[in-house]
Design a protein around this motif. Structure first.
Motif, PDB file in Angstrom:
ATOM      1  N   VAL A 355      42.800  -6.402   4.323  1.00 31.45           N
ATOM      2  CA  VAL A 355      42.083  -5.175   4.351  1.00 31.45           C
ATOM      3  C   VAL A 355      42.589  -4.500   5.800  1.00 31.45           C
ATOM      4  O   VAL A 355      42.426  -3.487   5.472  1.00 31.45           O
ATOM      5  CB  VAL A 355      40.473  -5.607   4.600  1.00 31.45           C
ATOM      6  N   ARG A 356      42.615  -5.291   6.692  1.00 32.46           N
ATOM      7  CA  ARG A 356      42.889  -4.425   7.944  1.00 32.46           C
ATOM      8  C   ARG A 356      44.334  -3.766   7.902  1.00 32.46           C
ATOM      9  O   ARG A 356      44.591  -2.720   8.290  1.00 32.46           O
ATOM     10  CB  ARG A 356      43.130  -5.553   9.134  1.00 32.46           C
ATOM     11  N   GLY A 385      35.399  -7.967  10.647  1.00 36.52           N
ATOM     12  CA  GLY A 385      34.620  -7.294  11.529  1.00 36.52           C
ATOM     13  C   GLY A 385      33.773  -6.302  10.945  1.00 36.52           C
ATOM     14  O   GLY A 385      34.391  -5.813   9.920  1.00 36.52           O
ATOM     15  N   PRO A 386      32.684  -5.624  11.645  1.00 32.82           N
ATOM     16  CA  PRO A 386      32.230  -4.718  10.764  1.00 32.82           C
ATOM     17  C   PRO A 386      33.021  -3.420  10.598  1.00 32.82           C
ATOM     18  O   PRO A 386      32.524  -2.842   9.248  1.00 32.82           O
ATOM     19  CB  PRO A 386      30.777  -4.387  11.932  1.00 32.82           C
ATOM     20  N   PHE A 392      36.275  -1.572   3.823  1.00 32.42           N
ATOM     21  CA  PHE A 392      36.381  -2.060   2.584  1.00 32.42           C
ATOM     22  C   PHE A 392      35.510  -1.612   1.602  1.00 32.42           C
ATOM     23  O   PHE A 392      35.526  -1.351   0.287  1.00 32.42           O
ATOM     24  CB  PHE A 392      36.445  -3.541   2.857  1.00 32.42           C
ATOM     25  N   TYR A 393      34.094  -1.597   2.041  1.00 36.94           N
ATOM     26  CA  TYR A 393      32.894  -1.232   1.166  1.00 36.94           C
ATOM     27  C   TYR A 393      33.067   0.265   0.863  1.00 36.94           C
ATOM     28  O   TYR A 393      32.992   0.667  -0.484  1.00 36.94           O
ATOM     29  CB  TYR A 393      31.654  -1.574   2.128  1.00 36.94           C
ATOM     30  N   LYS A 394      33.299   1.044   1.580  1.00 40.59           N
ATOM     31  CA  LYS A 394      33.430   2.589   1.495  1.00 40.59           C
ATOM     32  C   LYS A 394      34.604   2.967   0.492  1.00 40.59           C
ATOM     33  O   LYS A 394      34.605   3.576  -0.410  1.00 40.59           O
ATOM     34  CB  LYS A 394      33.472   3.279   2.531  1.00 40.59           C
ATOM     35  N   GLU A 395      35.915   2.514   0.900  1.00 37.42           N
ATOM     36  CA  GLU A 395      37.057   2.990   0.469  1.00 37.42           C
ATOM     37  C   GLU A 395      37.697   2.168  -0.788  1.00 37.42           C
ATOM     38  O   GLU A 395      38.150   2.781  -1.687  1.00 37.42           O
ATOM     39  CB  GLU A 395      38.299   3.025   1.625  1.00 37.42           C
ATOM     40  N   GLY A 429      29.716  -7.916   8.848  1.00 39.01           N
ATOM     41  CA  GLY A 429      30.235  -8.751   9.870  1.00 39.01           C
ATOM     42  C   GLY A 429      29.416 -10.184   9.836  1.00 39.01           C
ATOM     43  O   GLY A 429      30.009 -11.048  10.546  1.00 39.01           O
ATOM     44  N   SER A 430      28.407 -10.280   9.111  1.00 43.06           N
ATOM     45  CA  SER A 430      27.802 -11.533   8.931  1.00 43.06           C
ATOM     46  C   SER A 430      28.057 -12.334   7.730  1.00 43.06           C
ATOM     47  O   SER A 430      28.309 -11.515   6.722  1.00 43.06           O
ATOM     48  CB  SER A 430      26.112 -11.399   9.127  1.00 43.06           C
ATOM     49  N   ALA A 431      28.455 -13.652   7.901  1.00 40.93           N
ATOM     50  CA  ALA A 431      28.634 -14.243   6.760  1.00 40.93           C
ATOM     51  C   ALA A 431      27.336 -14.478   5.834  1.00 40.93           C
ATOM     52  O   ALA A 431      27.606 -15.076   4.793  1.00 40.93           O
ATOM     53  CB  ALA A 431      29.360 -15.743   7.208  1.00 40.93           C
ATOM     54  N   CYS A 432      26.477 -14.358   6.348  1.00 41.41           N
ATOM     55  CA  CYS A 432      25.103 -14.176   5.638  1.00 41.41           C
ATOM     56  C   CYS A 432      24.337 -15.469   5.575  1.00 41.41           C
ATOM     57  O   CYS A 432      24.095 -16.375   6.404  1.00 41.41           O
ATOM     58  CB  CYS A 432      25.097 -13.163   4.330  1.00 41.41           C
TER      59      CYS A 432
END
Ligand code: PRX
Length: 641
Positions: A355-356, A385-386, A392-395, A429-432
């Motif tokens: 992703v990065r 990281g956030p 990733f979420y948006k694009e 950013g959280s593994a949840c």
């Protein structure tokens, strides 16, 4: 008789069901896990779930009165119900190079190879090494081993000959599958030649009788008479049917080597029944599996992620897997997005490093592709990281696909902590949250007191789960000592974590000497052992430092035997030879000495801070044998940058 295949656990669940599952798994784990196990086909269905015990000698024991065959669960039962469904789509890095196999085709290929292996004398319980790039034969080989009860040991293409030799010797593999040459963008990796060297390295310790060579590029390779055979010639002689071996649920399915803070890589042993239940269960609920999904886990099959989510989880659930041979941005940026569009990939499971990397290529690359087929996206291997999460979420997910950041390890067999898609609200950013049946706990640093509620500590598991590794190959005591002594009565993960009051976990990273470079787990001890082979070096210390793209990078501090001329390149070479190219350090600092305590222990904490130019809060230096060394190291690092 095998029971009828039921819909996978996750299909069509709601958040309410999920809550119920968490409750049920907690209140009556025996019933809960037996219910999950019944979704597989068993020769003898288990009557008991867990007999595991984290005390005394440590026992991980799941469904141990049950018998099954893993390949039958991944193939035969789907051949009965959906023979023409595509099981595997393969796309080579060259566009014209592709293949697509129905469940019937895959079954036939697996059976042919299983028959070859049997003919070559491979017996239940023998180890078979698989050293192949991302080609169809890699998946076929794993399932063929499972079919005849052989234990597969998948070896990464980036290991050096010595690295391979170490794993071949330790496992005692009797047959090896390798490629003529592997492709990696423009590069060609001489797999067969490296394997030959590895076997030679093993010397008398080698038990390898046969090397099966898969012609990936058709390159000419040296073949040793009486030992080496071409894969295609051998499978052509066999029939496409093969009676599966009936395995106890606890019989090993595979070994997978991974690095720890001390010593040589250890071969973690995963069992058959528990592992497959975990693979199927987690794949179904985390990715909200649907029958027409095209599931693409981008991991290499030589890592645990490739085992569980390229092969076993999705195939156990009768899904369609995408296997892609190449790199994200070769021959040009956006290649993976094109693969998603071309095949209509619905679930994309990758890593923060990827992703990065693609994020750096700019938004235009991703925006010029549709990605409309995607439904769920996820990452694994290191913290996302956030910022990368949001991108990733948006694009990639176009703000409509849930993101599952999944925390787990080679040892856990499958996902443990995550935001299961459409069931748990993610927090960037959280593994949840722990999955149903995962008894995550935090212990304070001494390992004796449990941290309740919000707080920070060592991430542990209070009880076993079906995917847990059974042992370390031929060294159960090392297994016990490595994972069950830091926090007695608990499985200790090696990670630290923080928990919010509502139970969300934030992974803070390894608390031991393991470095995570682009999701590759590297033990600093392994690096130091390799560096020690360079005759110029008196002593060295390897540490991990934060890195924008790779998450962490390796830095080596080396003390030369003689002051004066010194070639850091030789250190790179030593690491390349001893471990593999992937572990070559980012930076080598040549220094006079290392910071040590009076008892001679290297203070890595200081080296980490110095190497990452984080000079605040170096702490009390007066306990060092030579407190002046710190200022000297800071100056040397500055000078050598
Ligand atoms: O430190 C954690 C990190 O990777 C380690 C496990 O590495 P390995 O056994 O190679 O397995 C990687 C793929 C399952 C863990 O101890 N790690 C893995 N996933 C995450 C992570 N760190 C933070 N967030 C994650 N999602």
């Amino acid at each position: 008789m095998p029971e009828a295949f039921e819909a996978p656990a996750g299909a069509g669940l709601t958040a309410g069901h999920y809550e119920d599952m968490v409750q049920k798994a907690q209140q009556d784990p025996e019933t809960f896990w037996l219910d999950q196990a019944r979704k597989l086909d068993w020769h003898v269905p288990p009557q008991q779930a867990s007999r595991s015990d984290f005390h005394h000698d440590v026992r991980v024991d799941w469904f141990s009165d049950g018998r099954l065959n893993v390949s039958e669960n991944c193939l035969d039962r789907h051949v009965r119900t959906q023979p023409d469904k595509i099981a595997l789509i393969w796309q080579g890095q060259d566009e014209d190079n592709k293949d697509s196999l129905t469940y019937r085709d895959l079954h036939a290929r697996v059976c042919r190879l299983a028959n070859v292996l049997r003919r070559l004398g491979v017996k239940k319980g023998d180890c078979v090494a698989i050293h192949l790039p991302m080609v169809v034969e890699g998946v076929v080989a794993m399932l063929a081993c499972a079919r005849i009860g052989a234990i597969h040991v998948v070896l990464f293409g980036g290991f050096s000959a010595e690295g391979l030799a170490e794993r071949l010797s330790d496992s005692g593999a009797v047959v090896v599958l390798t490629a003529d040459v592997a492709r990696r963008g423009d590069k060609r990796i001489p797999s067969k030649v490296t394997m030959d060297e590895a076997i030679e390295f093993c010397g008398a310790e080698s038990r390898v009788r046969t090397v099966l060579v898969v012609s990936v590029t058709g390159a000419d390779v040296p073949m040793q008479q009486g030992r080496d055979l071409f894969y295609t010639d051998e499978v052509a002689q066999e029939v496409p049917d093969c009676l599966p071996e009936s395995m106890n649920a606890q019989d090993p399915l595979f070994l997978l080597y991974t690095s720890g803070s001390t010593g040589r890589p250890k071969g973690l042993v995963h069992g058959s029944g528990g592992y497959l239940v975990w693979a199927a269960f987690t794949h179904a609920i985390v990715f909200d599996h649907k029958p027409d999904d095209i599931f693409w886990c981008t991991a290499d099959t030589s890592w645990i992620t490739g085992h569980t989510y390229v092969v076993y989880g999705p195939l156990a659930n009768g899904g369609t897997i995408m296997v892609y041979e190449g790199l994200p941005s070769w021959p040009a940026p956006g290649r993976w997005w094109d693969v998603i569009d071309q095949y209509g990939v619905t679930v994309f499971y990758s890593s923060p490093t990827v992703v990065r990397g693609v994020m750096r290529e700019g938004n235009e690359v991703v925006r010029s592709r549709s990605l409309a087929s995607l439904r769920v996206i996820g990452t694994v291997g290191e913290p996302i990281g956030p910022e990368a999460w949001q991108w990733f979420y948006k694009e990639v997910g176009k703000s409509r696909c849930p993101v599952a950041d999944t925390w787990w390890q080679t040892e856990t067999g499958g996902i443990m902590i995550t935001a299961a898609a459409n069931l748990v609200t993610p927090r960037p950013g959280s593994a949840c949250l722990p999955l149903p049946g995962v008894e995550a706990a935090l212990l304070e640093t001494q390992g004796h007191t449990v941290v309740e509620g919000a707080g920070e500590g060592l991430l542990c598991m209070a009880g076993s789960w079906p995917g847990q590794a059974l042992s370390i190959w031929k060294d159960h005591d090392r297994y016990r000592q490595t994972y069950f002594t830091t926090c007695p009565g608990y499985y200790f993960t090696g990670d630290g974590a923080r928990r919010e009051a509502d139970g969300y976990y934030w992974i803070t990273g390894r608390v031991d000497d393991v470095v995570n470079v682009s999701g590759h787990r590297i033990g600093t001890a392994e690096i130091e052992d390799a560096v020690a082979l360079d005759p110029q070096v008196a002593e060295s210390a390897a540490v991990g430092v934060p890195h924008d793209l790779k998450g962490q990078a390796l830095v080596v501090f080396a003390v030369p035997k003689k002051a004066g001329v010194f070639h850091p390149d030789a250190i790179n070479r030593a690491v390349e030879v001893g471990v593999g190219r992937y572990a070559v350090p980012e930076k080598i600092y040549v220094v006079r000495d290392l910071p040590k305590t009076r008892s001679g222990k290297i203070v890595r904490r200081l080296l980490r801070k110095i190497a990452s130019h984080d000079l605040e809060g170096l702490g009390d230096l007066s306990t060092l044998a030579d407190p002046d060394i710190v200022a000297e190291l800071i100056a040397q690092v500055k000078e050598q940058n």
